[in-house]
Design a protein around this motif. Structure first.
Motif, short mmCIF file in Angstrom:
data_model
loop_
_atom_site.label_atom_id
_atom_site.label_comp_id
_atom_site.label_asym_id
_atom_site.label_seq_id
_atom_site.Cartn_x
_atom_site.Cartn_y
_atom_site.Cartn_z
N SER A 39 51.76 41.03 37.72
CA SER A 39 51.01 40.35 38.78
C SER A 39 51.92 40.04 39.95
O SER A 39 51.55 40.23 41.11
CB SER A 39 50.41 39.04 38.26
OG SER A 39 49.49 39.29 37.24
N GLN B 222 39.35 41.44 43.02
CA GLN B 222 38.97 40.46 44.04
C GLN B 222 40.16 40.12 44.94
O GLN B 222 40.02 40.03 46.16
CB GLN B 222 38.44 39.18 43.39
CG GLN B 222 37.09 39.34 42.74
CD GLN B 222 36.69 38.10 41.96
OE1 GLN B 222 37.47 37.18 41.77
NE2 GLN B 222 35.46 38.10 41.48
N ALA B 223 41.32 39.94 44.35
CA ALA B 223 42.51 39.61 45.13
C ALA B 223 42.88 40.74 46.07
O ALA B 223 43.22 40.50 47.24
CB ALA B 223 43.68 39.30 44.20
N ALA C 235 45.00 34.33 43.06
CA ALA C 235 43.91 34.84 42.21
C ALA C 235 44.25 34.72 40.73
O ALA C 235 43.36 34.62 39.90
CB ALA C 235 43.60 36.29 42.56
N TRP C 236 45.52 34.74 40.37
CA TRP C 236 45.95 34.61 38.98
C TRP C 236 46.44 33.21 38.66
O TRP C 236 46.91 32.95 37.57
CB TRP C 236 47.05 35.62 38.67
CG TRP C 236 46.55 37.02 38.58
CD1 TRP C 236 45.86 37.57 37.54
CD2 TRP C 236 46.68 38.05 39.55
NE1 TRP C 236 45.56 38.88 37.82
CE2 TRP C 236 46.06 39.19 39.04
CE3 TRP C 236 47.28 38.11 40.80
CZ2 TRP C 236 46.00 40.39 39.73
CZ3 TRP C 236 47.22 39.30 41.50
CH2 TRP C 236 46.58 40.42 40.96
N ASP D 197 38.73 39.98 32.36
CA ASP D 197 38.58 38.92 33.35
C ASP D 197 39.68 38.99 34.41
O ASP D 197 39.42 38.86 35.60
CB ASP D 197 38.63 37.53 32.68
CG ASP D 197 37.37 37.25 31.88
OD1 ASP D 197 36.36 37.95 32.09
OD2 ASP D 197 37.41 36.33 31.04
N ASN D 198 40.91 39.19 33.96
CA ASN D 198 42.02 39.27 34.90
C ASN D 198 41.95 40.53 35.75
O ASN D 198 42.39 40.53 36.89
CB ASN D 198 43.36 39.20 34.18
CG ASN D 198 43.64 37.80 33.65
OD1 ASN D 198 43.08 36.83 34.13
ND2 ASN D 198 44.50 37.71 32.66
N ARG D 199 41.40 41.59 35.21
CA ARG D 199 41.24 42.82 36.00
C ARG D 199 40.25 42.58 37.13
O ARG D 199 40.46 43.02 38.26
CB ARG D 199 40.77 43.96 35.09
CG ARG D 199 41.02 45.32 35.70
CD ARG D 199 40.74 46.43 34.73
NE ARG D 199 41.50 46.26 33.49
CZ ARG D 199 41.20 46.83 32.35
NH1 ARG D 199 40.19 47.65 32.27
NH2 ARG D 199 41.93 46.63 31.28
N GLY D 200 39.18 41.84 36.84
CA GLY D 200 38.23 41.49 37.90
C GLY D 200 38.88 40.64 38.98
O GLY D 200 38.65 40.84 40.17
N LYS D 201 39.69 39.68 38.55
CA LYS D 201 40.43 38.85 39.52
C LYS D 201 41.38 39.70 40.35
O LYS D 201 41.57 39.46 41.54
CB LYS D 201 41.21 37.75 38.80
CG LYS D 201 40.35 36.68 38.20
CD LYS D 201 41.22 35.67 37.46
CE LYS D 201 40.39 34.61 36.78
NZ LYS D 201 41.22 33.64 36.05
#
Length: 181
Positions: A96, A132-133, A59-60, A125-129
């Motif tokens: 991460s 999702q992950a 995801a990252w 954006d990374n928090r949303g990813k």
């Protein structure tokens, strides 16, 4: 001549015994050595663990590399072959990795539960990813700690979010629980 022949025969018998011991010791060293049974067992079982971690890290845009003999953790970026040591990564990249490690450990152990703190360090954006992950990781329960940024709560189906806050207004501190979604 008979005495010399007798000494020679005794020496050859002793040599045969020592050769047998040497062969046994060499097999033991091979069995327990760096290419032995322990290394083979680690290699067999690390693949699934590494795969679990990489499911979350994807995801990252990272991929994890675990290696034994010599022992090391490394990360590479999606589509790149170069592997970096964790000490060269940024704080958010190491975070991460630690989240992915915790998820993989939870999956492998069968607990399917993680607690993750300091999510505020990720940009929106990374928090949303991140969310999702975690939702795609197949965990039974996740506790995520972050500051109260309600506008950044992701829209995740089948997920319930709560806000816990400490109320110190009375004689006894109380924890208030507010459902956000």
């Amino acid at each position: 001549a008979d005495t010399n022949r007798k000494h020679y025969a005794e020496a050859m018998a002793t040599k045969a015994k020592l050769d047998a011991k040497q062969g046994l010791l060499e097999r033991l060293v091979e069995y327990f050595g760096p290419k032995g049974v322990q290394a083979r067992l680690l290699d067999e079982h690390v693949g699934g663990f590494e795969s679990s971690m990489n499911t979350v890290l994807a995801a990252w845009g990272f991929q994890c590399h675990l290696q034994f003999e010599p022992y090391s953790f490394g990360l590479s970026f999606a589509g790149k072959d170069q592997v970096f040591k964790l000490s060269t990564m940024s704080k958010s990249q190491r975070h991460s990795f630690s989240i992915a490690f915790q998820v993989a450990l939870s999956k492998v152990s069968g607990f399917n539960f993680v607690v993750v703190d300091e999510i505020d360090m990720f940009l929106e954006d990374n928090r949303g990813k991140f969310y999702q992950a975690l939702m795609g990781a197949g965990l039974d329960q996740v506790i995520v700690l972050q500051s109260d940024l309600r506008r950044e709560i992701p829209q995740v189906p089948d997920a319930i979010f709560y806000m816990l806050s400490l109320d110190r207004s009375g004689d006894v501190p109380l924890t208030k629980v507010e459902r956000l979604t």
